[in-house]
Each structure stands twice: as C-alpha cells, then as structure tokens.
Design a protein around this motif. Structure first.
Motif, PDB file in Angstrom:
ATOM      1  N   ASN A 349       0.040  -4.490  10.092  1.00  0.00           N
ATOM      2  CA  ASN A 349       0.407  -5.250  11.278  1.00  0.00           C
ATOM      3  C   ASN A 349       0.204  -6.725  10.981  1.00  0.00           C
ATOM      4  O   ASN A 349      -0.123  -7.104   9.849  1.00  0.00           O
ATOM      5  N   THR A 350       0.383  -7.554  11.962  1.00  0.00           N
ATOM      6  CA  THR A 350       0.254  -8.996  11.751  1.00  0.00           C
ATOM      7  C   THR A 350      -1.143  -9.370  11.278  1.00  0.00           C
ATOM      8  O   THR A 350      -1.309 -10.214  10.386  1.00  0.00           O
ATOM      9  N   PHE A 351      -2.157  -8.720  11.843  1.00  0.00           N
ATOM     10  CA  PHE A 351      -3.532  -9.042  11.456  1.00  0.00           C
ATOM     11  C   PHE A 351      -3.800  -8.684  10.004  1.00  0.00           C
ATOM     12  O   PHE A 351      -4.323  -9.507   9.241  1.00  0.00           O
ATOM     13  N   THR A 352      -3.470  -7.456   9.583  1.00  0.00           N
ATOM     14  CA  THR A 352      -3.747  -7.061   8.197  1.00  0.00           C
ATOM     15  C   THR A 352      -2.973  -7.925   7.208  1.00  0.00           C
ATOM     16  O   THR A 352      -3.466  -8.226   6.114  1.00  0.00           O
ATOM     17  N   ASP A 353      -1.756  -8.348   7.585  1.00  0.00           N
ATOM     18  CA  ASP A 353      -0.977  -9.221   6.709  1.00  0.00           C
ATOM     19  C   ASP A 353      -1.632 -10.593   6.582  1.00  0.00           C
ATOM     20  O   ASP A 353      -1.791 -11.115   5.475  1.00  0.00           O
ATOM     21  N   ARG A 354      -2.010 -11.187   7.712  1.00  0.00           N
ATOM     22  CA  ARG A 354      -2.585 -12.529   7.669  1.00  0.00           C
ATOM     23  C   ARG A 354      -3.997 -12.530   7.079  1.00  0.00           C
ATOM     24  O   ARG A 354      -4.397 -13.500   6.436  1.00  0.00           O
ATOM     25  N   ALA A 355      -4.739 -11.435   7.275  1.00  0.00           N
ATOM     26  CA  ALA A 355      -6.087 -11.339   6.719  1.00  0.00           C
ATOM     27  C   ALA A 355      -6.077 -10.792   5.297  1.00  0.00           C
ATOM     28  O   ALA A 355      -7.145 -10.658   4.687  1.00  0.00           O
ATOM     29  N   GLN A 356      -4.898 -10.489   4.766  1.00  0.00           N
ATOM     30  CA  GLN A 356      -4.726 -10.001   3.395  1.00  0.00           C
ATOM     31  C   GLN A 356      -5.595  -8.765   3.121  1.00  0.00           C
ATOM     32  O   GLN A 356      -6.228  -8.656   2.077  1.00  0.00           O
ATOM     33  N   ILE A 357      -5.624  -7.856   4.082  1.00  0.00           N
ATOM     34  CA  ILE A 357      -6.378  -6.612   3.910  1.00  0.00           C
ATOM     35  C   ILE A 357      -5.507  -5.617   3.162  1.00  0.00           C
ATOM     36  O   ILE A 357      -4.410  -5.291   3.603  1.00  0.00           O
ATOM     37  N   LYS A 358      -5.984  -5.145   2.037  1.00  0.00           N
ATOM     38  CA  LYS A 358      -5.206  -4.260   1.180  1.00  0.00           C
ATOM     39  C   LYS A 358      -4.986  -2.910   1.860  1.00  0.00           C
ATOM     40  O   LYS A 358      -5.881  -2.347   2.479  1.00  0.00           O
ATOM     41  N   ARG A 359      -3.767  -2.376   1.706  1.00  0.00           N
ATOM     42  CA  ARG A 359      -3.426  -1.087   2.301  1.00  0.00           C
ATOM     43  C   ARG A 359      -2.921  -0.106   1.251  1.00  0.00           C
ATOM     44  O   ARG A 359      -2.411   0.961   1.577  1.00  0.00           O
ATOM     45  N   ASP A 360      -3.059  -0.470  -0.021  1.00  0.00           N
ATOM     46  CA  ASP A 360      -2.576   0.399  -1.086  1.00  0.00           C
ATOM     47  C   ASP A 360      -3.595   1.482  -1.419  1.00  0.00           C
ATOM     48  O   ASP A 360      -4.790   1.317  -1.211  1.00  0.00           O
ATOM     49  N   ASN A 361      -3.111   2.606  -1.921  1.00  0.00           N
ATOM     50  CA  ASN A 361      -3.981   3.632  -2.473  1.00  0.00           C
ATOM     51  C   ASN A 361      -4.410   3.209  -3.872  1.00  0.00           C
ATOM     52  O   ASN A 361      -3.629   2.577  -4.602  1.00  0.00           O
ATOM     53  N   THR A 362      -5.634   3.559  -4.255  1.00  0.00           N
ATOM     54  CA  THR A 362      -6.163   3.130  -5.551  1.00  0.00           C
ATOM     55  C   THR A 362      -6.880   4.278  -6.242  1.00  0.00           C
ATOM     56  O   THR A 362      -7.688   4.971  -5.624  1.00  0.00           O
ATOM     57  N   ALA A 363      -6.570   4.462  -7.526  1.00  0.00           N
ATOM     58  CA  ALA A 363      -7.278   5.433  -8.350  1.00  0.00           C
ATOM     59  C   ALA A 363      -8.066   4.686  -9.419  1.00  0.00           C
ATOM     60  O   ALA A 363      -7.596   3.689  -9.966  1.00  0.00           O
ATOM     61  N   ALA A 364      -9.275   5.155  -9.692  1.00  0.00           N
ATOM     62  CA  ALA A 364     -10.120   4.541 -10.707  1.00  0.00           C
ATOM     63  C   ALA A 364     -10.544   5.601 -11.712  1.00  0.00           C
ATOM     64  O   ALA A 364     -10.896   6.719 -11.355  1.00  0.00           O
ATOM     65  N   VAL A 365     -10.485   5.226 -12.988  1.00  0.00           N
ATOM     66  CA  VAL A 365     -10.915   6.101 -14.073  1.00  0.00           C
ATOM     67  C   VAL A 365     -11.922   5.326 -14.915  1.00  0.00           C
ATOM     68  O   VAL A 365     -11.683   4.157 -15.255  1.00  0.00           O
TER      69      VAL A 365
END
Length: 371
Positions: A349-365
C-alpha cells in the motif's frame, strides 16, 4: 538470528562462564580466559532477484578472575566483520557487538557495565531462535531491546539463594547522544535518553519457563521533532513470554507492547517521497516451534508480526508479518548447516511503499563453523 550448533535454543556466542563452545586458552591460579568465534557463509535468495551475500565472522573472548572466595571479576568482548565487502571497499562493515566488565558477588548477584544485552531481550530471546531470520522486532541500539551501549546491569540468579529458578535483572542506560553532522557519531534515530528497565524469569518446572520485562527511557530531541513519531513522550515497552523445552521439543510465544520504540523506514535516505520514523504504539507477537531429531536435524516453524496501531496520517499498519519455515543440521558440535525461508504476508500500500518495507519472500542458505 541466533544459530546454535546443537539446537537453536540459545543465542550463539552469548557465552557465560564455562561456555560449551569456547576454546580455553588459559586457566591457572583462579584466572581463566576463553576464546570463541564463528565464521558463517550465508547467501540470501529473494523473490525480487536482489540476492546477496550475508557472510560474517565473529570473534570474542570471556575472561574470569577469582579475586577471593566470594568475589569474581569477569569481562566479555565480541567483534563482528562482514565478509561480503571487497578489500578496497571503504564501506567495509566491522563493529563491536559486546564489550563489558563486571563483578560477581557470590549469591548476591553480579554487576557489569559496557555494551551489553538490554533487559527486554531477556524476554525477546525466547523466540529469537530461527535458523537465520527473526529477532527483527527491534534493532540494535534501540534503547534496551537488543545490544546497546552505556548499560549498567545487575543480575541475580536464584533470588539471593532463596528461590530456585527465580532470576531478576535491573538495568540503567545512560544517554547516547547523536553525533554532529561532521562527526562519525551515531545517527539521531539510534540515540537515546537515559532510561531504566527490569526483567524477571521463573522456572515453572516440567520444562516450562516464563519471563517478563519492561523498560522506560527518555527520547532524544531529534526523535521528538521527527514528522512520524513526534512528541515529548517517553519510550516504553512491556514484554512477556512463555516457553517449553525438553530434550527434543521447543515451543515459545512472546508478546510485546511498545510506545515510540518500533521503527520503520530507512533513516539514511532522504528522498522526498520516502518516510521513516517511530510508531507511537505497536504490538509484537512471535510464536516458534522446533524439534530436534536424534539424527541432529532441527526443523523450525514460526509466525512473526509487528503491528503499529498509531502512525501519523496512516493509523494502523503492519510493519512486518511473515511465516518462517527452516531447518538446521549439526554435523558435530562445531559445524552446522541451515536453510530458512521467510514467507512474507504483507500487502502493498502507500505506507509500505513510502516506508520501503520489503514484501518479498526470502530464502537463506548457510554453513557455519563455531568454536
């Protein structure tokens, strides 16, 4: 993330006297010195293809000296260096994680001063056990919620020898002011006024433990003037947690209510369409389940959420919300491998875009060596 090579139940390299994963290099006439370290090769794979190297090295020591039959001196230091930087990179990241010195007075408790863990983390650590992620409700130098500087800490285990399983801690934090624009001082959002806090933990028996903590601090002048999170209020936090652990199973749940503590946005960027600040009020819920199989594999499942209920112009917003699925495998007490997958549940939404909050899935190895 706090990976443990036997079982992801305690923070890695947060050693107490006689730590199981430390190399004793001196022990004579009441003086003991242990060296500990970690080298982790970690890579992140993200759904937006912004993959990255997250490898690091940690090195530290724990020293003890027996002053007399009732008094013991101790000190701990730990340093971390990121391994993803080039040798000619001026932005190479290297930092001191811990550094404190203190005295232990038999069953009367211990007192130390320096850069240490805040008392809120006594509770937050119950769920900070994921193979890679987690522990991100509050960051370092956020008052007394994680590692921080200028901390004076008193701890007493067993309540003066009167109540087995009852541990208490009292803490005071001095002012950490922001540096001037032409200095290398800390940024204003990482500054803090003076504050105090306490924690209590009780062993309920049969594998159950409960913990609670609170902290209250003054805010820096710069924080009070920020567009998001302005005002003269204090930084307060109240946290409680319950856990169950036996030889194989670990279950934990943590809830925290905070005021002017939860941060959002990138304070380093100044684009006009980006925002950053503090949530006047926020709630954090974390739940973790892990099981250690006899063949040294520990699957992990967690649900993590921080919701801000009072942000200027935006009201109620999720700052983070994800399910975490992972596993760690211990080759032996010194070597382990892990995989962790963060399934992001945030909606854009507008807030997550302006606050640059990541919404991607992430895998760590990752592959970790520890001594």
């Amino acid at each position: 993330m706090k990976l443990h090579l036997k079982y992801s139940l305690i923070p890695a390299l947060v050693f107490t006297a006689g730590g199981a994963y430390a190399a004793e290099i001196y022990n004579k006439e009441g003086h003991k010195l242990e060296l500990n370290g970690t080298l982790a090769g970690v890579h992140y794979f993200k759904s937006d293809n912004s993959n990255s190297d997250q490898s690091y090295m940690r090195l530290g020591f724990l020293g003890e000296t027996q002053i007399n039959s009732q008094l013991t001196g101790y000190a701990q230091w730990q340093h971390q260096a990121q391994l993803d930087r080039g040798e000619k990179d001026e932005a190479r990241e290297s930092t001191t994680r811990l550094g404190f010195v203190g005295l232990k007075f038999a069953h009367y408790g211990s007192f130390d001063y320096g850069r240490n863990w805040g008392v809120l983390y006594d509770v937050l650590s119950y769920t900070d056990k994921l193979p890679e992620f987690g522990g991100d409700a509050f960051g370092v130098d956020d008052y007394m919620s994680q590692r921080a500087s200028n901390l004076a800490t008193y701890r007493n285990k067993g309540f003066f020898g009167l109540v087995d399983g009852l541990d208490v801690a009292l803490q005071y934090q001095g002012v950490n002011t922001p540096g001037k624009k032409d200095s290398k001082g800390r940024a204003d959002h990482a500054a803090n006024g003076s504050g105090y806090g306490m924690s209590i933990e009780y062993d309920l028996g049969r594998g159950f433990k409960a913990a609670g903590a609170f902290s209250s601090s003054g805010r820096s002048d710069g924080q009070k003037k920020m567009e998001y999170g302005s005002g003269d209020g204090r930084v307060n936090a109240y946290s409680g947690a319950l856990k169950y652990s036996d030889k194989n199973l670990y279950l934990a749940m943590m809830y925290t209510q905070s005021y002017n503590l939860a941060q959002f946005g990138d304070f380093k960027k100044s684009e006009s369409d980006k925002i950053s600040g503090f949530a006047h009020k926020a709630q954090t819920l974390e739940m973790v389940a892990q099981y250690l199989f006899d063949f040294s594999l520990t699957p992990s499942l967690a649900y993590i959420q921080t919701m801000a209920s009072d942000i200027e112009k935006y009201g109620r917003q999720d700052l983070r919300k994800y399910i975490d699925i992972g596993a760690a495998y211990n080759f032996n007490k010194n070597m382990a491998a892990h995989i962790d997958y963060k399934i992001n549940l945030l909606s854009g939404n507008t807030f997550t875009d302006r606050a640059q909050i990541k919404r991607d899935n992430t895998a760590a190895v990752g592959l970790t060596y520890q001594f």
